[in-house]
Write a protein that holds these residues in place. Structure first.
Motif, mmCIF file in Angstrom:
data_model
loop_
_atom_site.group_PDB
_atom_site.id
_atom_site.type_symbol
_atom_site.label_atom_id
_atom_site.label_comp_id
_atom_site.label_asym_id
_atom_site.label_seq_id
_atom_site.Cartn_x
_atom_site.Cartn_y
_atom_site.Cartn_z
ATOM 1 N N SER A 92 -4.463 59.185 44.039
ATOM 2 C CA SER A 92 -3.282 58.806 44.806
ATOM 3 C C SER A 92 -2.970 57.324 44.581
ATOM 4 O O SER A 92 -3.860 56.552 44.218
ATOM 5 N N PRO A 93 -1.734 56.919 44.838
ATOM 6 C CA PRO A 93 -1.406 55.495 44.726
ATOM 7 C C PRO A 93 -1.690 54.699 45.994
ATOM 8 O O PRO A 93 -1.380 53.512 46.056
ATOM 9 N N TYR A 94 -2.255 55.350 47.023
ATOM 10 C CA TYR A 94 -2.427 54.682 48.308
ATOM 11 C C TYR A 94 -3.883 54.615 48.747
ATOM 12 O O TYR A 94 -4.656 55.560 48.546
ATOM 13 N N LEU A 95 -4.219 53.480 49.380
ATOM 14 C CA LEU A 95 -5.507 53.324 50.047
ATOM 15 C C LEU A 95 -5.232 53.305 51.542
ATOM 16 O O LEU A 95 -4.304 52.619 52.015
ATOM 17 N N TRP A 96 -6.024 54.033 52.285
ATOM 18 C CA TRP A 96 -5.847 54.178 53.727
ATOM 19 C C TRP A 96 -7.022 53.440 54.380
ATOM 20 O O TRP A 96 -8.175 53.820 54.198
ATOM 21 N N VAL A 97 -6.737 52.363 55.095
ATOM 22 C CA VAL A 97 -7.782 51.437 55.512
ATOM 23 C C VAL A 97 -7.806 51.297 57.030
ATOM 24 O O VAL A 97 -6.777 50.974 57.649
ATOM 25 N N TYR A 98 -8.977 51.526 57.603
ATOM 26 C CA TYR A 98 -9.166 51.517 59.056
ATOM 27 C C TYR A 98 -9.727 50.175 59.514
ATOM 28 O O TYR A 98 -10.745 49.705 58.994
ATOM 29 N N PHE A 99 -9.047 49.568 60.503
ATOM 30 C CA PHE A 99 -9.471 48.297 61.084
ATOM 31 C C PHE A 99 -9.819 48.530 62.550
ATOM 32 O O PHE A 99 -8.936 48.516 63.409
ATOM 33 N N PRO A 100 -11.091 48.770 62.858
ATOM 34 C CA PRO A 100 -11.482 49.101 64.235
ATOM 35 C C PRO A 100 -11.117 47.988 65.211
ATOM 36 O O PRO A 100 -11.324 46.807 64.931
ATOM 37 N N GLY A 101 -10.552 48.413 66.354
ATOM 38 C CA GLY A 101 -10.206 47.455 67.394
ATOM 39 C C GLY A 101 -8.861 46.780 67.228
ATOM 40 O O GLY A 101 -8.447 45.992 68.079
ATOM 41 N N TRP A 102 -8.155 47.091 66.155
ATOM 42 C CA TRP A 102 -6.863 46.460 65.888
ATOM 43 C C TRP A 102 -5.719 47.465 66.041
ATOM 44 O O TRP A 102 -5.862 48.632 65.701
ATOM 45 N N LYS A 103 -4.583 46.985 66.537
ATOM 46 C CA LYS A 103 -3.339 47.733 66.467
ATOM 47 C C LYS A 103 -2.762 47.527 65.066
ATOM 48 O O LYS A 103 -2.904 46.446 64.482
ATOM 49 N N SER A 104 -2.123 48.533 64.541
ATOM 50 C CA SER A 104 -1.641 48.457 63.160
ATOM 51 C C SER A 104 -0.718 47.272 62.911
ATOM 52 O O SER A 104 -0.866 46.537 61.919
ATOM 53 N N TRP A 105 0.263 47.067 63.794
ATOM 54 C CA TRP A 105 1.205 45.973 63.576
ATOM 55 C C TRP A 105 0.542 44.619 63.734
ATOM 56 O O TRP A 105 0.942 43.637 63.091
ATOM 57 N N ASP A 106 -0.503 44.537 64.571
ATOM 58 C CA ASP A 106 -1.209 43.261 64.754
ATOM 59 C C ASP A 106 -1.980 42.873 63.490
ATOM 60 O O ASP A 106 -1.936 41.710 63.060
ATOM 61 N N ILE A 107 -2.672 43.831 62.893
ATOM 62 C CA ILE A 107 -3.421 43.511 61.676
ATOM 63 C C ILE A 107 -2.445 43.312 60.502
ATOM 64 O O ILE A 107 -2.704 42.502 59.590
#
Length: 408
Positions: free
Chosen positions: A344-359
């Protein structure tokens, strides 16, 4: 005065990608010296390959002659291109009269809503490409935004790390329209043959119809993974496939796609779905550009396939570089998890404790790198970012250097 379509009133915040662009523009205005690199929208960056470009250029020159000029073509697409797609990409799985040429997968997905009307029941992967849901809301097949996230009337199918990014199908009600994407946008996960068999069997048993978005099929490198839903027995009775030249050949701005509607698929009253889709394409659409269609033909001949395979490989190499940067110690120590399959052309990356727009904002501010907030793809995308591999190699390498020094 005329009443507004309440579907527009039901839409929540602005469409995801214009919002990303808006934030980027605002940041650039406030930081004019910042050299921003985008790993956000899935927009291709590399030049159209020589063979395809020459074919289109030669055709344009013919348009300047009396004998070479062409006006309107068939709304369903050039017969030659429909046959080429059927023969090269589907072989014995679809016929040319079941292939419909369009101006892109997104446009087809939006138009296809007209086949089913406002009373259709909708199910979508969560997270998923926003047009599946937003288009359903505009068409009236989904209601208002819910305080819990998502929209009323939509069955969300969480695709999470815990379930291997393949949903529990048992929550889908009978006679539902199922939007399904593989390789998935945004998670990047390509469903296995066994998983797609489960999906097709469920649809057949419960009278459901699948809208199968296969726009990223050309990125699949694992030969065991299906590249089309029609590799699965029974799919011709329950699945419409939507596809595109955008990522295959870099046609994001040229605009060319196609749909496959098998003759076997029928509505509850016995009407063939293909009959009504033909009416949609001949009434609400006026045909893809003749120039773009010549490029599509070139992309599917021997030289074109060689070129587009090399183009896709280039982007996959970008993704490998990004994966290395995002799995460095600074990210691993913070509990960041990178999900990438190599298909796939995408990497899906999880940032624990963060809201998506904040990170998103933090990486934009500290690295000057644009990503895409996972929450914009659905409730299950919260705390994730999608990283796109579409970019010039030098930009990707520089973005990786910046990310390598990023601290959470």
């Amino acid at each position: 005065m005329l009443t507004r379509n309440e579907g527009f009133a039901n839409l929540a915040a602005g469409y995801l990608f214009p919002e990303v662009a808006k934030r980027r523009k605002s940041y650039q205005q406030n930081h004019p010296d910042a050299k921003i690199i985008s790993l956000g929208i899935g927009n291709t960056t590399e030049p159209i390959t020589p063979h395809i470009a020459k074919t289109m250029s030669d055709y344009v020159q013919k348009l300047t002659t009396k004998d070479g000029y062409s006006g309107y073509g068939d709304e369903q697409g050039l017969t030659e291109l429909r046959k080429k797609i059927a023969d090269v990409l589907y072989k014995d799985m679809a016929t040319e009269d079941e292939v419909f040429i369009s101006d892109g997968a997104k446009c087809d997905i939006a138009r296809i809503q007209t086949l089913f009307g406002r009373n259709a029941k909708i199910a979508v992967q969560d997270p998923a490409y926003p047009v599946y849901v937003d288009g359903s809301v505009i068409a009236g097949a989904a209601g208002k935004a819910s305080s819990q996230g998502g929209y009323e009337g939509v069955t969300y199918l969480p695709c999470t790390a815990e379930n291997g990014f393949f949903p529990d199908l048992s929550v889908i009600k009978p006679d539902t329209l199922i939007y399904f994407c593989s390789p998935n946008n945004p998670t990047g996960v390509a469903s296995t043959r066994e998983q797609l068999t489960e999906l097709v069997n469920y649809a057949l048993k419960n009278g459901c119809m699948i809208i199968y978005d296969s726009a990223y099929y050309s990125f699949i490198r694992d030969s065991s993974l299906p590249r089309t839903i029609y590799e699965i027995p029974g799919a011709r009775k329950c699945a419409i496939e939507i596809n595109s030249f955008s990522k295959l050949a870099g046609f994001t701005g040229i605009r060319l796609g196609w749909s496959v509607v098998p003759s076997e698929i029928k509505f509850a009253d016995g009407t063939p779905v293909k009959q009504d889709w033909n009416r949609v394409m001949t009434t609400l659409f006026n045909g893809a550009s003749n120039i773009a269609q010549q490029g599509g033909l070139a992309a599917l001949d021997e030289e074109g396939i060689k070129e587009t395979t090399g183009l896709v490989n280039y982007y996959l190499e970008n993704a490998n570089l990004m994966q290395k940067a995002l799995t460095g110690n600074n990210f691993a120590n913070a509990g960041v998890k990178v999900y990438y399959t190599g298909d796939s052309p995408y990497l899906w990356v999880y940032f624990p404790g963060w809201k998506s727009w904040d990170i998103f904002d933090k990486i934009l501010d500290e690295c000057n790198v644009v990503t895409t907030p996972g929450s914009g793809f659905g409730p299950a995308g919260e705390s994730y970012l999608r990283f796109s591999c579409f970019g010039h190699r030098s930009d990707v390498e520089e973005a990786c250097r910046r990310l390598a020094g990023f601290k959470l």
